[in-house]
Design a protein around this motif. Structure first.
Motif, PDB file in Angstrom:
ATOM      1  N   PHE A  74      24.479  42.372  50.348  1.00 21.96           N
ATOM      2  CA  PHE A  74      23.399  41.978  51.358  1.00 21.96           C
ATOM      3  C   PHE A  74      22.430  43.351  51.606  1.00 21.96           C
ATOM      4  N   LYS A  75      23.254  44.373  51.793  1.00 18.31           N
ATOM      5  CA  LYS A  75      22.758  45.609  52.047  1.00 18.31           C
ATOM      6  C   LYS A  75      21.442  46.131  51.000  1.00 18.31           C
ATOM      7  N   HIS A  76      21.764  45.573  49.697  1.00 20.27           N
ATOM      8  CA  HIS A  76      20.637  45.830  48.584  1.00 20.27           C
ATOM      9  C   HIS A  76      19.460  45.154  48.880  1.00 20.27           C
ATOM     10  N   LYS A  77      19.904  43.682  49.281  1.00 19.73           N
ATOM     11  CA  LYS A  77      18.779  42.530  49.452  1.00 19.73           C
ATOM     12  C   LYS A  77      17.840  43.137  50.653  1.00 19.73           C
ATOM     13  N   ILE A  78      18.541  43.654  51.646  1.00 18.51           N
ATOM     14  CA  ILE A  78      17.744  44.204  52.778  1.00 18.51           C
ATOM     15  C   ILE A  78      17.042  45.468  52.350  1.00 18.51           C
ATOM     16  N   LYS A  79      17.351  46.365  51.560  1.00 17.16           N
ATOM     17  CA  LYS A  79      16.602  47.423  51.105  1.00 17.16           C
ATOM     18  C   LYS A  79      15.236  46.871  50.405  1.00 17.16           C
ATOM     19  N   ILE A  80      15.464  46.062  49.582  1.00 22.95           N
ATOM     20  CA  ILE A  80      14.308  45.457  48.558  1.00 22.95           C
ATOM     21  C   ILE A  80      13.296  44.650  49.851  1.00 22.95           C
ATOM     22  N   ILE A  81      13.759  44.049  50.801  1.00 18.59           N
ATOM     23  CA  ILE A  81      12.867  43.583  51.842  1.00 18.59           C
ATOM     24  C   ILE A  81      12.085  44.611  52.506  1.00 18.59           C
ATOM     25  N   GLN A  82      12.884  45.356  53.076  1.00 16.37           N
ATOM     26  CA  GLN A  82      12.429  46.714  53.746  1.00 16.37           C
ATOM     27  C   GLN A  82      11.014  47.103  52.791  1.00 16.37           C
ATOM     28  N   ARG A  83      11.461  47.545  51.714  1.00 18.29           N
ATOM     29  CA  ARG A  83      10.161  48.170  50.803  1.00 18.29           C
ATOM     30  C   ARG A  83       9.117  47.058  50.759  1.00 18.29           C
ATOM     31  N   GLN A  84       9.351  45.855  50.644  1.00 18.57           N
ATOM     32  CA  GLN A  84       8.083  44.881  50.563  1.00 18.57           C
ATOM     33  C   GLN A  84       7.504  44.771  51.906  1.00 18.57           C
TER      34      GLN A  84
END
Ligand SMILES: [Zn+2]
Length: 153
Positions: A74-84
């Motif tokens: 979940f943390k990884h997913k959050i990071k990807i979205i934050q980058r977008q």
């Protein structure tokens, strides 16, 4: 044709911006929900540890590891979205630029309006017969000035 294309481009840009804004909102919601998923797992881990202490049994390492991995995901997913989201924010700067452009465009329209107004005034002015003595505008077919009585030739 050029104007129509320009308009379509603008429309495309605007709808793209709206889509970005929409995506941005969706991303925020996703991050929040992933954050909640993380929290749920932290709570579950805490409960597991607490229950084990109560029962006096050893903590199930495998279960903890499994939950930690889920949290990592979940943390990884959050990071990807934050980058977008950062990417969209950068685009937002260009959104501001185009806002400036639309302001300029509005000014142009305003200026055009002013131009046509002054042209109308010029037209009206041409219709008037100005008195060389007192500068008063008289009817074009006036023979004498309405103010000073000067005789027009
Ligand atoms: Zn006059």
């Amino acid at each position: 044709m050029g104007i129509a294309n320009n308009f379509q481009d603008k429309l495309k840009k605007i709808s793209k911006q709206a889509k970005d804004t929409f995506d941005y909102a969706k991303m925020e919601i996703k991050i929040k929900s992933y954050g909640r998923e993380c929290k749920k797992r932290y709570t579950r881990m805490g409960m597991l540890v607490y229950e084990c202490r109560k029962k006096g049994s050893a903590v199930n390492g495998e279960e903890i590891e499994h939950i930690c991995r889920e949290i990592d995901k979940f943390k990884h997913k959050i990071k990807i979205i934050q980058r977008q989201m950062e990417e969209i924010k950068e685009k937002d700067c260009s959104v501001l630029d185009s806002d400036d452009c639309s302001k300029k465009e509005k000014n142009k329209v305003f200026l055009k309006k002013k131009d046509s107004n002054s042209k109308d005034m010029e037209k009206e002015a041409k219709l008037l017969k100005f008195c060389p003595k007192c500068d008063v505008g008289n009817e074009p077919d006036a023979e004498v000035c309405v103010k000073c009585g000067h005789k027009f030739e």
